[in-house]
Write an enzyme that holds these catalytic residues in place. Structure first.
Site, PDB file in Angstrom:
ATOM      1  N   ARG A   1      -6.879   0.532 -20.095  1.00  0.00           N
ATOM      2  CA  ARG A   1      -8.346   0.467 -19.976  1.00  0.00           C
ATOM      3  C   ARG A   1      -9.140   0.183 -21.243  1.00  0.00           C
ATOM      4  NH1 ARG A   1      -7.304  -0.176 -14.825  1.00  0.00           N
ATOM      5  NH2 ARG A   1      -6.939   1.680 -13.623  1.00  0.00           N
TER       6      ARG A   1
ATOM      7  N   ASP B   1       3.196   1.127 -13.432  1.00  0.00           N
ATOM      8  CA  ASP B   1       1.886   0.648 -12.985  1.00  0.00           C
ATOM      9  C   ASP B   1       0.846   1.749 -13.170  1.00  0.00           C
ATOM     10  OD1 ASP B   1      -0.094  -0.968 -12.034  1.00  0.00           O
ATOM     11  OD2 ASP B   1       0.647  -1.103  -9.984  1.00  0.00           O
TER      12      ASP B   1
HETATM   13  O1  DOR Z   1      -3.698  -0.168  -7.651  1.00  0.00           O
HETATM   14  C1  DOR Z   1      -3.812  -0.901  -8.639  1.00  0.00           C
HETATM   15  N1  DOR Z   1      -4.589  -0.558  -9.673  1.00  0.00           N
HETATM   16  N2  DOR Z   1      -3.146  -2.066  -8.656  1.00  0.00           N
HETATM   17  C2  DOR Z   1      -3.408  -2.996  -9.597  1.00  0.00           C
HETATM   18  O2  DOR Z   1      -2.849  -4.053  -9.527  1.00  0.00           O
HETATM   19  C3  DOR Z   1      -4.411  -2.744 -10.660  1.00  0.00           C
HETATM   20  C4  DOR Z   1      -4.559  -1.302 -10.881  1.00  0.00           C
HETATM   21  C5  DOR Z   1      -5.737  -0.955 -11.750  1.00  0.00           C
HETATM   22  O3  DOR Z   1      -5.894  -1.573 -12.820  1.00  0.00           O
HETATM   23  O4  DOR Z   1      -6.484  -0.041 -11.396  1.00  0.00           O
END
Ligand code: DOR
Length: 441
Positions: free
Chosen positions: A66, A305
């Site tokens: 972020r 992720d």
């Molecule tokens: O659920 C998700 N959140 N999938 C993504 O591809 C991006 C991510 C995010 O950056 O919040």
């Protein structure tokens, strides 16, 4: 002549390309300089690893930290703190920040922010767009670039290349392996009305198996046509696995701990929007299918992720709630628990979290316990039982979907280039993060 080391990790069970064996790891100037019985050697510090298991440093090749942008959710410091608290020694961070990481300047800015402020080593994915398509060949080779990342389905942020021609244009110019969020944007648009207000369990109905499968078919077709190697991120369906297996010459793929651990309908009943993720957590059939991919060697790497959003943001009623959950700190504990439950071997875990990234992304000097490699180690206690708690989560968001879950297997030490960055849950505040280097760049 007695050998001298800065540090020796003594009497651990080492798991590496050679199998498992009791031994010592000798470190000097941040590198592994000897393996084996080093009982006659002298060292500045000897770390007793009796009863512990020494793994190559875990590399998480998909996190969202972020910064710059919505740093109230996370920043490079807090995200990397969470990484090392969970045994992760290097991360590849995603480009959907604000501004987007899509140019030499925005990449260089992230590198500057990360250097000696992040607690682990790092690389950054650069977003592929229609506008920068002709330049991706240069962008992917810049220092600290992990490669090019393309969103074919929209998710958090504005990055999107939904059409075949856009993807083809990017793959014409990439030489390194490009990574893809593979969900078919056209189908997502058609099915938006299937989202049931207030009911996050409609998320996988909207973003269904076909959306992922169709997109992966289109994407792999373009890769075959252009000859460009690609990486399909966060596989969430059973159906993509045999298809990917047919195309291993060019195509690698990632599984996430959440798609391997959670499944609907229970996960949605218990967690609601907290489990809302793109691509979605699906049912037990999907989860079993991804496990099949792990067990058959089709899946190449694990990525968390890690996609933090605050509890306040997640408390918005679906579908206003954002998609994403924390994960970088829980990857190792969850996967060690899966090892202890017999779902994969510890050797396969090492293959997925260290050897895999080293192999498919061309990482220079990381991902193996071998003389000459960086001394990045994840030291774990395979027998330790712990309950995962929100209070333990170092992410600014301070929550995990695994709150209250008891696991067996726990990270005890995170060693980055020879330094004990985390030991027994304590962080050495001296941050030393440096860019990962690639031989493919
Ligand atoms: O659920 C998700 N959140 N999938 C993504 O591809 C991006 C991510 C995010 O950056 O919040």
């Amino acid at each position: 002549m007695t050998q001298t080391f800065d540090r020796i990790f003594r009497h651990g069970e080492i798991v590496n390309h050679d199998g498992r064996h009791q031994g010592d790891v000798g470190v000097k100037d941040g590198r592994i300089t000897a393996l084996g019985d080093l009982s006659q050697a002298s060292a500045g510090e000897v770390v007793d690893c009796t009863g512990l298991t020494i793994l190559p440093g875990v590399i998480d090749s998909q996190v969202h930290f972020r910064e710059p942008g919505p740093t109230h959710k996370e920043d490079l410091e807090s995200g990397s703190r969470a990484a090392v608290m969970g045994g992760v020694t290097a991360v590849f961070e995603m480009p959907n920040t604000d501004p987007l990481t899509i140019s030499p300047e925005t990449l260089a800015d992230k590198v500057k922010r990360g250097q000696h402020r992040m607690h682990c080593d790092f690389a950054f994915w650069v977003g592929g767009t229609r506008e920068n398509a002709r330049h991706v060949g240069e962008l992917e080779r810049l220092p600290a670039a992990a490669g090019i990342k393309v969103f074919m389905g929209s998710s958090t942020g504005s990055l999107l290349v939904e059409d075949d021609e856009g993807v083809r244009e990017i793959l014409r110019y990439t030489r390194r392996r490009a990574a893809f969020h593979s969900e078919d944007e056209y189908r997502l648009r058609e099915r938006r009305d299937l989202r049931v207000p207030g009911d996050a369990s409609s998320h996988p109905v909207w973003r269904d198996v076909e959306a992922a499968l169709n997109c992966t078919r289109r994407l792999v077709g373009i890769a075959e046509e252009t000859g460009a190697p690609i990486h399909v991120l966060h596989i969430s369906t059973a159906e993509e696995i045999p298809f990917l297996a047919e195309h291993k010459r060019l195509v690698t793929c990632e599984a996430t701990p959440h798609h391997l651990t959670l499944a609907g309908p229970e996960a949605y009943e218990k967690l609601g929007t907290l489990v809302q993720m793109n691509p979605p957590v699906r049912d037990a059939h999907a989860r079993n299918g991804v496990w099949h991919g792990v067990q058959q060697g089709i899946v190449d790497v694990l990525g968390s992720d890690h996609a933090p959003h605050t509890l306040e943001e997640k408390a918005k009623p679906y579908p206003e709630s954002p998609s994403g959950m924390t994960g970088v700190q829980t990857l190792v504990p969850l996967m060690l628990d899966h090892v202890n439950k017999g779902r994969l071997s510890l050797e396969r875990f090492v293959d997925l979290s260290s050897h895999g990234p080293n192999r498919i992304f061309g990482i220079a000097g990381k991902g193996r316990i071998a003389v000459g490699y960086d001394a990045d180690l994840t030291i774990v206690d395979m027998k330790r039982q712990e309950t995962i708690r929100n209070e333990w989560i170092a992410s600014k968001c301070g929550w995990t979907p695994y709150q209250g879950m008891t696991v067996t297997g726990w990270p005890v030490g995170t060693i980055v280039r020879g330094a004990r960055v985390m030991w027994e849950g304590s962080l050495d505040e001296h941050s030393r993060g440096e860019p990962v280097k690639f031989w493919t760049a």
